[in-house]
Scaffold this active site. Sequence first.
Site, PDB file in Angstrom:
ATOM      1  N   MET A 179      39.164  51.963   8.772  1.00 18.45           N
ATOM      2  CA  MET A 179      38.755  50.588   8.481  1.00 18.45           C
ATOM      3  C   MET A 179      38.259  50.377   7.063  1.00 18.45           C
ATOM      4  O   MET A 179      37.971  49.250   6.683  1.00 18.45           O
ATOM      5  CB  MET A 179      37.687  50.144   9.476  1.00 18.45           C
ATOM      6  CG  MET A 179      38.232  50.013  10.880  1.00 18.45           C
ATOM      7  SD  MET A 179      37.085  49.222  11.983  1.00 18.45           S
ATOM      8  CE  MET A 179      36.908  47.619  11.227  1.00 18.45           C
TER       9      MET A 179
ATOM     10  N   GLY B   7      32.961  58.727   2.129  1.00 20.70           N
ATOM     11  CA  GLY B   7      33.996  58.999   3.118  1.00 20.70           C
ATOM     12  C   GLY B   7      34.969  57.848   3.245  1.00 20.70           C
ATOM     13  O   GLY B   7      34.732  56.755   2.736  1.00 20.70           O
ATOM     14  N   ARG B   8      36.065  58.145   3.931  1.00 24.04           N
ATOM     15  CA  ARG B   8      37.104  57.145   4.189  1.00 24.04           C
ATOM     16  C   ARG B   8      37.432  57.154   5.668  1.00 24.04           C
ATOM     17  O   ARG B   8      37.396  58.193   6.300  1.00 24.04           O
ATOM     18  CB  ARG B   8      38.381  57.472   3.416  1.00 24.04           C
ATOM     19  CG  ARG B   8      38.287  57.240   1.957  1.00 24.04           C
ATOM     20  CD  ARG B   8      39.616  57.509   1.250  1.00 24.04           C
ATOM     21  NE  ARG B   8      39.491  57.074  -0.118  1.00 24.04           N
ATOM     22  CZ  ARG B   8      39.817  55.855  -0.538  1.00 24.04           C
ATOM     23  NH1 ARG B   8      40.331  54.998   0.300  1.00 24.04           N
ATOM     24  NH2 ARG B   8      39.643  55.511  -1.795  1.00 24.04           N
ATOM     25  N   GLY B   9      37.796  56.002   6.166  1.00 28.79           N
ATOM     26  CA  GLY B   9      38.208  55.896   7.555  1.00 28.79           C
ATOM     27  C   GLY B   9      39.320  54.879   7.681  1.00 28.79           C
ATOM     28  O   GLY B   9      39.787  54.309   6.692  1.00 28.79           O
TER      29      GLY B   9
ATOM     30  N   LYS C  18      29.468  50.326   3.640  1.00 28.19           N
ATOM     31  CA  LYS C  18      30.729  50.509   4.359  1.00 28.19           C
ATOM     32  C   LYS C  18      31.599  49.296   4.107  1.00 28.19           C
ATOM     33  O   LYS C  18      31.302  48.201   4.592  1.00 28.19           O
ATOM     34  CB  LYS C  18      30.484  50.698   5.847  1.00 28.19           C
ATOM     35  CG  LYS C  18      31.763  50.951   6.612  1.00 28.19           C
ATOM     36  CD  LYS C  18      31.486  51.380   8.020  1.00 28.19           C
ATOM     37  CE  LYS C  18      32.753  51.938   8.637  1.00 28.19           C
ATOM     38  NZ  LYS C  18      32.487  52.680   9.845  1.00 28.19           N
TER      39      LYS C  18
ATOM     40  N   VAL D 147      33.347  54.252   2.655  1.00 24.87           N
ATOM     41  CA  VAL D 147      31.888  54.237   2.639  1.00 24.87           C
ATOM     42  C   VAL D 147      31.436  54.794   1.294  1.00 24.87           C
ATOM     43  O   VAL D 147      31.881  55.867   0.883  1.00 24.87           O
ATOM     44  CB  VAL D 147      31.285  55.061   3.796  1.00 24.87           C
ATOM     45  CG1 VAL D 147      29.752  55.001   3.741  1.00 24.87           C
ATOM     46  CG2 VAL D 147      31.784  54.565   5.144  1.00 24.87           C
TER      47      VAL D 147
ATOM     48  N   ASP E 113      32.493  53.793  21.052  1.00 26.45           N
ATOM     49  CA  ASP E 113      33.249  54.781  20.282  1.00 26.45           C
ATOM     50  C   ASP E 113      32.349  55.948  19.889  1.00 26.45           C
ATOM     51  O   ASP E 113      32.366  56.406  18.750  1.00 26.45           O
ATOM     52  CB  ASP E 113      33.863  54.129  19.035  1.00 26.45           C
ATOM     53  CG  ASP E 113      34.893  55.032  18.348  1.00 26.45           C
ATOM     54  OD1 ASP E 113      35.514  55.866  19.046  1.00 26.45           O
ATOM     55  OD2 ASP E 113      35.063  54.907  17.126  1.00 26.45           O
TER      56      ASP E 113
END
Length: 178
Positions: free
Chosen positions: A28, A24-26, A46, A31, A142
Amino acid sequence: MSSEPGETTVIRTIGRYRAFGELGRGAMGVVYRGFDPVIGRTVALKTLSIDTADPQAREFRERLYREAAAAGALSHPNIVTIFDIIEDNGVTAVAMEFIEGRSLAASSAERAPLPVDLAVELLDQVCSALDYAGSQGIVHRDIKPANILMTSAGRAKVTDFGVARLALSTMTQAGTVL
């Protein structure tokens, strides 16, 4: 010692860890599904994007290490375990427990609304994790469905302790509303 995951092509190496695929991508970072050849286990890696030209990068890195150390001390069945923090060739990464499953966000998007008994069970597990973390002086800040992973056995695992706090702390100030 277990063998490496089914993937055979290493995308990148971060410290001693081998990254085999993107999970995945976020905001920040990215991953990856990774592997620790010393311990012989699959991990989630991460990676964090820290702009070294940013004057606050040093402070951010120091806070990241403090938060990772604090979150890494948490041991609870409903909290993803942090194993290591790595700096390698300008990349900062956190090695953590790999969860075979999906986020609560992805699961609930497919079958919303969740059955009441499942929703109550997951809520109980998440509250147990947050209560334990709070008793250890750690505040998540969060909590959201994307930060709750569900194992294939149906156990909730809260993730992004500390890292989420760092992301928010650079964007918020006391007395302000975001």
